[in-house]
Design an enzyme around this catalytic site. Structure first.
Site, PDB file in Angstrom:
ATOM      1  N   GLU A  89       0.723  -1.330   0.209  1.00  0.00           N
ATOM      2  CA  GLU A  89       0.167  -0.207   0.011  1.00  0.00           C
ATOM      3  C   GLU A  89       1.016   1.376  -0.203  1.00  0.00           C
ATOM      4  O   GLU A  89       2.024   1.144   0.513  1.00  0.00           O
ATOM      5  CB  GLU A  89      -0.838   0.258   1.084  1.00  0.00           C
ATOM      6  CG  GLU A  89      -0.247  -0.283   2.313  1.00  0.00           C
ATOM      7  CD  GLU A  89      -0.986  -0.546   3.630  1.00  0.00           C
ATOM      8  OE1 GLU A  89      -1.978  -1.368   3.405  1.00  0.00           O
ATOM      9  OE2 GLU A  89      -0.865   0.024   4.793  1.00  0.00           O
ATOM     10  N   CYS A 102       3.626   8.195   0.968  1.00  0.00           N
ATOM     11  CA  CYS A 102       4.152   7.365   1.624  1.00  0.00           C
ATOM     12  C   CYS A 102       4.281   6.031   1.222  1.00  0.00           C
ATOM     13  O   CYS A 102       3.205   5.566   0.835  1.00  0.00           O
ATOM     14  CB  CYS A 102       3.302   7.564   3.056  1.00  0.00           C
ATOM     15  SG  CYS A 102       4.100   6.083   4.263  1.00  0.00           S
ATOM     16  N   CYS A 109       7.173  -7.467   7.311  1.00  0.00           N
ATOM     17  CA  CYS A 109       8.296  -6.454   8.236  1.00  0.00           C
ATOM     18  C   CYS A 109       8.746  -7.362   9.308  1.00  0.00           C
ATOM     19  O   CYS A 109       7.938  -8.100   9.913  1.00  0.00           O
ATOM     20  CB  CYS A 109       7.609  -5.393   8.252  1.00  0.00           C
ATOM     21  SG  CYS A 109       9.074  -4.266   9.432  1.00  0.00           S
ATOM     22  N   CYS A 113       7.723  -4.387  15.738  1.00  0.00           N
ATOM     23  CA  CYS A 113       7.310  -3.364  16.759  1.00  0.00           C
ATOM     24  C   CYS A 113       5.565  -3.853  17.229  1.00  0.00           C
ATOM     25  O   CYS A 113       4.968  -4.009  16.268  1.00  0.00           O
ATOM     26  CB  CYS A 113       7.498  -1.979  16.006  1.00  0.00           C
ATOM     27  SG  CYS A 113       9.001  -1.300  15.636  1.00  0.00           S
ATOM     28  N   CYS A 116       2.750  -1.679  15.909  1.00  0.00           N
ATOM     29  CA  CYS A 116       2.673  -1.443  14.511  1.00  0.00           C
ATOM     30  C   CYS A 116       1.967  -2.713  13.663  1.00  0.00           C
ATOM     31  O   CYS A 116       2.370  -3.926  13.711  1.00  0.00           O
ATOM     32  CB  CYS A 116       3.859  -1.347  13.812  1.00  0.00           C
ATOM     33  SG  CYS A 116       3.761  -1.022  12.099  1.00  0.00           S
ATOM     34  N   CYS A 330       0.615   2.660   8.781  1.00  0.00           N
ATOM     35  CA  CYS A 330       1.262   1.491   8.305  1.00  0.00           C
ATOM     36  C   CYS A 330       0.507   0.146   8.466  1.00  0.00           C
ATOM     37  O   CYS A 330       0.374  -0.465   9.416  1.00  0.00           O
ATOM     38  CB  CYS A 330       2.476   1.580   9.241  1.00  0.00           C
ATOM     39  SG  CYS A 330       3.849   1.053   8.641  1.00  0.00           S
TER      40      CYS A 330
HETATM   41  N1  SAH Z   1      10.345   0.717   9.491  1.00  0.00           N
HETATM   42  C1  SAH Z   1      10.272   2.197   9.397  1.00  0.00           C
HETATM   43  C2  SAH Z   1       9.442   2.714   8.494  1.00  0.00           C
HETATM   44  C3  SAH Z   1       7.834   2.186   8.584  1.00  0.00           C
HETATM   45  S1  SAH Z   1       7.092   2.774   9.871  1.00  0.00           S
HETATM   46  C4  SAH Z   1      10.439   2.660  10.779  1.00  0.00           C
HETATM   47  O1  SAH Z   1      10.406   2.184  11.780  1.00  0.00           O
HETATM   48  O2  SAH Z   1      10.730   3.863  10.846  1.00  0.00           O
HETATM   49  C5  SAH Z   1       6.755   4.240   9.673  1.00  0.00           C
HETATM   50  C6  SAH Z   1       6.244   5.069  11.074  1.00  0.00           C
HETATM   51  O3  SAH Z   1       4.868   4.887  11.409  1.00  0.00           O
HETATM   52  C7  SAH Z   1       7.293   4.636  12.362  1.00  0.00           C
HETATM   53  O4  SAH Z   1       7.762   5.611  13.022  1.00  0.00           O
HETATM   54  C8  SAH Z   1       6.192   3.789  12.913  1.00  0.00           C
HETATM   55  O5  SAH Z   1       6.708   3.453  14.105  1.00  0.00           O
HETATM   56  C9  SAH Z   1       4.953   4.626  12.799  1.00  0.00           C
HETATM   57  N2  SAH Z   1       3.410   3.777  13.071  1.00  0.00           N
HETATM   58  C10 SAH Z   1       3.480   2.541  12.967  1.00  0.00           C
HETATM   59  N3  SAH Z   1       2.169   2.083  13.293  1.00  0.00           N
HETATM   60  C11 SAH Z   1       1.637   3.490  13.716  1.00  0.00           C
HETATM   61  C12 SAH Z   1       0.269   3.812  14.147  1.00  0.00           C
HETATM   62  N4  SAH Z   1      -0.613   2.870  14.247  1.00  0.00           N
HETATM   63  N5  SAH Z   1      -0.128   4.808  14.430  1.00  0.00           N
HETATM   64  C13 SAH Z   1       1.012   5.916  14.238  1.00  0.00           C
HETATM   65  N6  SAH Z   1       2.275   5.593  13.665  1.00  0.00           N
HETATM   66  C14 SAH Z   1       2.355   4.307  13.582  1.00  0.00           C
END
Ligand code: SAH
Length: 340
Positions: A89, A102, A109, A113, A116, A330
């Site tokens: 996406e 984006c 992945c 985290c 996420c 994400c």
């Molecule tokens: N792997 C990379 C890029 C992808 S995530 C990274 O970790 O930076 C992009 C951003 O979105 C990251 O800061 C991640 O922590 C955040 N993110 C993930 N899930 C989210 C959510 N539900 N709400 C807000 N931000 C989120």
């Protein structure tokens, strides 16, 4: 078959030389693909038929299939289907300064985290350079407006797919093609130190954002397993080196999770951790998802956190929210689509 969108301009030149043809075709082809956005070889009138036939045999010119588009006021989300039927996406946001996209960098992945949605599915594979380039081209075509900014913050960890991502940046930055200025490109990582080190000498002025989300090792390791491999002190040391060598300002992303990382103590600890660095903190109201058990901090808590950082002379902004209605965080759209 290899996609034509995988090749940067030097590689196209090498290709034409390797088939005993003229190097200048590389410029012509690049302009058709990226400037005019044409992928039908037979329309490429300044390239002779024999060369066009050879190109058809050697490369795929396919774009990506858009399976679904969800639109909200200032944001639209694109679900793409790849050749092997995987889904990825991309999200386009309309700002007053332009349109930003984006993009995703991997299918799934491995970073895991806890907050996420993307991490709920393990990495299946890296995206190729062409699959990243085509997210921009196809979304731009559909939008019918120029995309001016690119953030690599969709599904995946870009520094776990370093070479393809760097070539993607090179291609979209090329002034003969999509012309996206390097200062308009941001790469976001959870903190893979050896790749940050490598990135210091990447010869493009691309912005770097670090997903921090916690001000100490204990909490960060529970939220982000990568912290056990690359702990905070080492990360900060590397980032200071990055700032010193590149002279660029860094962004720290900090999602505010209710009752987890949003107290006064966390704000103070964060201020202390990054004091004096040429960096700013982007506070992100959490986009709640059904599956993970975290909640966004209350507005008053977000404001308090912001104030404490300000008082401690940390540059801080609160991220404007896009796409909470259309699951734009994400991994959320893919996740919804595949559970249906
Ligand atoms: N792997 C990379 C890029 C992808 S995530 C990274 O970790 O930076 C992009 C951003 O979105 C990251 O800061 C991640 O922590 C955040 N993110 C993930 N899930 C989210 C959510 N539900 N709400 C807000 N931000 C989120």
């Amino acid at each position: 078959m290899r996609s034509i969108y995988d090749l940067d301009i030097e590689e196209l030149e090498e290709y034409f030389l390797s088939i005993n043809d003229k190097k200048f075709h590389a410029n012509q082809l690049f302009s058709w693909l990226y400037d005019k956005k044409i992928n039908n070889i037979d329309e490429m009138s300044n390239i002779k038929k024999e060369t066009r036939d050879r190109l058809k045999k050697d490369f795929s010119f396919n774009k990506l299939e858009i399976v679904k588009i969800e639109k909200d006021i200032d944001v639209s989300k694109y679900l793409f289907k790849l050749n092997d039927c995987e889904h990825i996406e991309a999200v386009i946001m309309n700002h007053d300064y332009g349109n930003s996209i984006c993009i995703s960098s991997q299918v799934g992945c491995n970073m895991g985290c806890k907050f996420c949605e993307s991490g709920r599915r393990k990495k299946v594979r890296n995206l190729t350079t062409s699959e990243m380039v085509l997210q921009v081209i196809c979304a731009e075509e559909e939008l019918k407006e120029k995309i001016t900014h690119v953030v690599i913050m969709g599904i995946g960890e870009p520094f776990d797919n370093y070479d393809n991502v760097m070539k993607f940046i090179k291609i979209i930055n090329n002034p003969k093609g999509l012309k996206i200025g390097s200062r308009h490109i941001t790469i976001s990582t959870c903190g893979i130190i050896p790749k940050i080190e490598e990135f210091i000498s990447f010869p493009y002025q691309v912005n770097l954002a670090i997903s921090l989300h916690a001000p100490n090792d204990k909490l960060r390791s529970t939220l982000m397993p990568i912290n056990k491999v690359y702990p905070l002190n080492d990360l900060i040391k590397t980032l200071k080196k990055y700032i010193e060598k590149t002279n660029r300002r860094l962004t720290f992303e900090y999602i505010l999770l209710d009752g987890i990382n949003d107290t006064k103590e966390h704000a103070l600890e964060l201020s202390k951790l990054i004091k004096g660095m040429n960096a700013y903190v982007n506070l992100i109201p959490y986009n709640s998802t059904d599956n993970l058990g975290f909640n966004r901090s209350k507005t008053i808590q977000i404001m308090r956190f912001y104030d404490i950082l300000k008082k401690n002379r940390i540059n801080v902004t609160i991220r404007r929210e896009f796409g909470t209605k259309i699951s734009a965080a994400c991994g959320q759209l893919r996740s919804k689509e595949e559970s249906q």
